[in-house]
Design a protein around this motif. Sequence first.
Motif, mmCIF file in Angstrom:
data_model
loop_
_atom_site.group_PDB
_atom_site.id
_atom_site.type_symbol
_atom_site.label_atom_id
_atom_site.label_comp_id
_atom_site.label_asym_id
_atom_site.label_seq_id
_atom_site.Cartn_x
_atom_site.Cartn_y
_atom_site.Cartn_z
ATOM 1 N N LEU A 58 0.833 -1.204 0.000
ATOM 2 C CA LEU A 58 0.000 0.000 0.000
ATOM 3 C C LEU A 58 0.869 1.255 0.000
ATOM 4 O O LEU A 58 0.593 2.203 -0.739
ATOM 5 C CB LEU A 58 -0.941 0.003 1.202
ATOM 6 N N ALA A 59 1.933 1.258 0.785
ATOM 7 C CA ALA A 59 2.838 2.414 0.818
ATOM 8 C C ALA A 59 3.441 2.655 -0.563
ATOM 9 O O ALA A 59 3.550 3.807 -1.015
ATOM 10 C CB ALA A 59 3.933 2.192 1.862
ATOM 11 N N ASP A 60 3.813 1.585 -1.230
ATOM 12 C CA ASP A 60 4.366 1.714 -2.573
ATOM 13 C C ASP A 60 3.330 2.275 -3.541
ATOM 14 O O ASP A 60 3.644 3.144 -4.368
ATOM 15 C CB ASP A 60 4.890 0.360 -3.062
ATOM 16 N N ALA A 61 2.097 1.796 -3.438
ATOM 17 C CA ALA A 61 1.030 2.296 -4.312
ATOM 18 C C ALA A 61 0.761 3.778 -4.049
ATOM 19 O O ALA A 61 0.556 4.559 -4.991
ATOM 20 C CB ALA A 61 -0.240 1.471 -4.110
ATOM 21 N N ILE A 62 0.777 4.182 -2.778
ATOM 22 C CA ILE A 62 0.570 5.595 -2.422
ATOM 23 C C ILE A 62 1.706 6.439 -2.986
ATOM 24 O O ILE A 62 1.475 7.508 -3.566
ATOM 25 C CB ILE A 62 0.456 5.765 -0.893
ATOM 26 N N LYS A 63 2.939 5.958 -2.855
ATOM 27 C CA LYS A 63 4.100 6.689 -3.369
ATOM 28 C C LYS A 63 4.013 6.866 -4.884
ATOM 29 O O LYS A 63 4.230 7.964 -5.409
ATOM 30 C CB LYS A 63 5.386 5.947 -2.998
ATOM 31 N N ARG A 64 3.663 5.801 -5.589
ATOM 32 C CA ARG A 64 3.543 5.889 -7.050
ATOM 33 C C ARG A 64 2.444 6.869 -7.460
ATOM 34 O O ARG A 64 2.618 7.654 -8.392
ATOM 35 C CB ARG A 64 3.295 4.506 -7.652
ATOM 36 N N GLU A 65 1.321 6.823 -6.740
ATOM 37 C CA GLU A 65 0.216 7.733 -7.051
ATOM 38 C C GLU A 65 0.616 9.187 -6.786
ATOM 39 O O GLU A 65 0.301 10.081 -7.571
ATOM 40 C CB GLU A 65 -1.015 7.357 -6.207
ATOM 41 N N TYR A 66 1.331 9.399 -5.687
ATOM 42 C CA TYR A 66 1.837 10.741 -5.364
ATOM 43 C C TYR A 66 2.765 11.248 -6.466
ATOM 44 O O TYR A 66 2.648 12.387 -6.923
ATOM 45 C CB TYR A 66 2.555 10.715 -4.015
ATOM 46 N N GLU A 67 3.688 10.399 -6.893
ATOM 47 C CA GLU A 67 4.640 10.793 -7.930
ATOM 48 C C GLU A 67 3.934 11.063 -9.258
ATOM 49 O O GLU A 67 4.303 11.970 -9.995
ATOM 50 C CB GLU A 67 5.718 9.717 -8.104
ATOM 51 N N GLN A 68 2.903 10.298 -9.539
ATOM 52 C CA GLN A 68 2.155 10.483 -10.788
ATOM 53 C C GLN A 68 1.353 11.777 -10.751
ATOM 54 O O GLN A 68 1.327 12.521 -11.729
ATOM 55 C CB GLN A 68 1.231 9.293 -11.020
ATOM 56 N N LYS A 69 0.689 12.043 -9.626
ATOM 57 C CA LYS A 69 -0.171 13.228 -9.538
ATOM 58 C C LYS A 69 0.611 14.491 -9.201
ATOM 59 O O LYS A 69 0.155 15.593 -9.502
ATOM 60 C CB LYS A 69 -1.268 13.010 -8.502
ATOM 61 N N GLY A 70 1.738 14.330 -8.511
ATOM 62 C CA GLY A 70 2.564 15.488 -8.189
ATOM 63 C C GLY A 70 2.030 16.354 -7.063
ATOM 64 O O GLY A 70 2.400 17.521 -6.949
ATOM 65 N N HIS A 71 1.150 15.806 -6.251
ATOM 66 C CA HIS A 71 0.666 16.552 -5.076
ATOM 67 C C HIS A 71 0.370 15.584 -3.935
ATOM 68 O O HIS A 71 0.201 14.384 -4.152
ATOM 69 C CB HIS A 71 -0.578 17.388 -5.402
ATOM 70 N N ILE A 72 0.336 16.139 -2.733
ATOM 71 C CA ILE A 72 0.015 15.319 -1.564
ATOM 72 C C ILE A 72 -1.413 14.803 -1.723
ATOM 73 O O ILE A 72 -2.324 15.560 -2.058
ATOM 74 C CB ILE A 72 0.163 16.147 -0.270
ATOM 75 N N LEU A 73 -1.588 13.508 -1.496
ATOM 76 C CA LEU A 73 -2.897 12.886 -1.695
ATOM 77 C C LEU A 73 -3.837 13.204 -0.535
ATOM 78 O O LEU A 73 -3.419 13.246 0.618
ATOM 79 C CB LEU A 73 -2.742 11.369 -1.827
ATOM 80 N N SER A 74 -5.085 13.370 -0.862
ATOM 81 C CA SER A 74 -6.095 13.575 0.179
ATOM 82 C C SER A 74 -6.450 12.218 0.797
ATOM 83 O O SER A 74 -6.145 11.160 0.218
ATOM 84 C CB SER A 74 -7.352 14.202 -0.432
ATOM 85 N N GLN A 75 -7.097 12.264 1.912
ATOM 86 C CA GLN A 75 -7.523 11.019 2.559
ATOM 87 C C GLN A 75 -8.461 10.253 1.638
ATOM 88 O O GLN A 75 -8.356 9.030 1.520
ATOM 89 C CB GLN A 75 -8.209 11.311 3.896
ATOM 90 N N GLN A 76 -9.339 10.940 0.955
ATOM 91 C CA GLN A 76 -10.269 10.305 0.023
ATOM 92 C C GLN A 76 -9.521 9.621 -1.122
ATOM 93 O O GLN A 76 -9.867 8.503 -1.507
ATOM 94 C CB GLN A 76 -11.258 11.339 -0.536
ATOM 95 N N GLU A 77 -8.496 10.260 -1.634
ATOM 96 C CA GLU A 77 -7.709 9.662 -2.717
ATOM 97 C C GLU A 77 -7.013 8.385 -2.236
ATOM 98 O O GLU A 77 -6.980 7.386 -2.953
ATOM 99 C CB GLU A 77 -6.655 10.655 -3.232
ATOM 100 N N VAL A 78 -6.480 8.418 -1.024
ATOM 101 C CA VAL A 78 -5.811 7.234 -0.483
ATOM 102 C C VAL A 78 -6.833 6.129 -0.219
ATOM 103 O O VAL A 78 -6.567 4.955 -0.482
ATOM 104 C CB VAL A 78 -5.003 7.572 0.792
ATOM 105 N N GLU A 79 -8.010 6.476 0.280
ATOM 106 C CA GLU A 79 -9.053 5.471 0.511
ATOM 107 C C GLU A 79 -9.468 4.815 -0.804
ATOM 108 O O GLU A 79 -9.672 3.599 -0.859
ATOM 109 C CB GLU A 79 -10.253 6.100 1.215
ATOM 110 N N ASN A 80 -9.607 5.596 -1.859
ATOM 111 C CA ASN A 80 -9.949 5.037 -3.174
ATOM 112 C C ASN A 80 -8.839 4.110 -3.669
ATOM 113 O O ASN A 80 -9.112 3.027 -4.194
ATOM 114 C CB ASN A 80 -10.200 6.151 -4.194
ATOM 115 N N LEU A 81 -7.600 4.536 -3.491
ATOM 116 C CA LEU A 81 -6.450 3.718 -3.856
ATOM 117 C C LEU A 81 -6.453 2.420 -3.067
ATOM 118 O O LEU A 81 -6.219 1.342 -3.603
ATOM 119 C CB LEU A 81 -5.165 4.513 -3.599
#
Length: 158
Positions: A58-81
């Motif tokens: 999950l940490a890896d998926a969050i990191k990849r999503e952060y790098e792709q989007k280029g901004h700190i993810l919201s709680q909702q974005e992490v929950e969807n992920l």
Amino acid sequence: MEDNRYKYAHFTDMIYVSIFKEKAKEYKKILDLKASEKVRDTFYSEILDVIAAYESGLADAIKREYEQKGHILSQQEVENLFRCFEKMALWKPLIQRGRVKMASRDMALRDAFHYQLSEYIQPLDRDEYQKFLGAAGDELDKLMEENREVLRRLKERD
């Protein structure tokens, strides 16, 4: 991820519910743990392996999503992920095995019943008991052997 004082507990509960169908607080109740006791300290090594794999993935998926989007993810974005992550087929056998071990061992070794995991309870074999008795079980066997004659005489007296 956005600042949220309770995010660690929130996502830990999401992981526990995904794997065990119970939040940490519910598990504490089942094991009758004190408020100061940590749920994680009660887990069997195989369960900790599943949780560690889940958290790392999950940490890896969050990191990849952060790098792709280029901004700190919201709680909702992490929950969807997380919802997408937990549906990955690779988790099914690991979660199945984790649920069986947790439900069966807690029932047999701790007299703790997980209502949410009742369908996963299986009888433990002798090796499972021996594994958890460890040195205490070896000492008990030695004591029984040393006192075999005494026990035999007591049995004959009845």
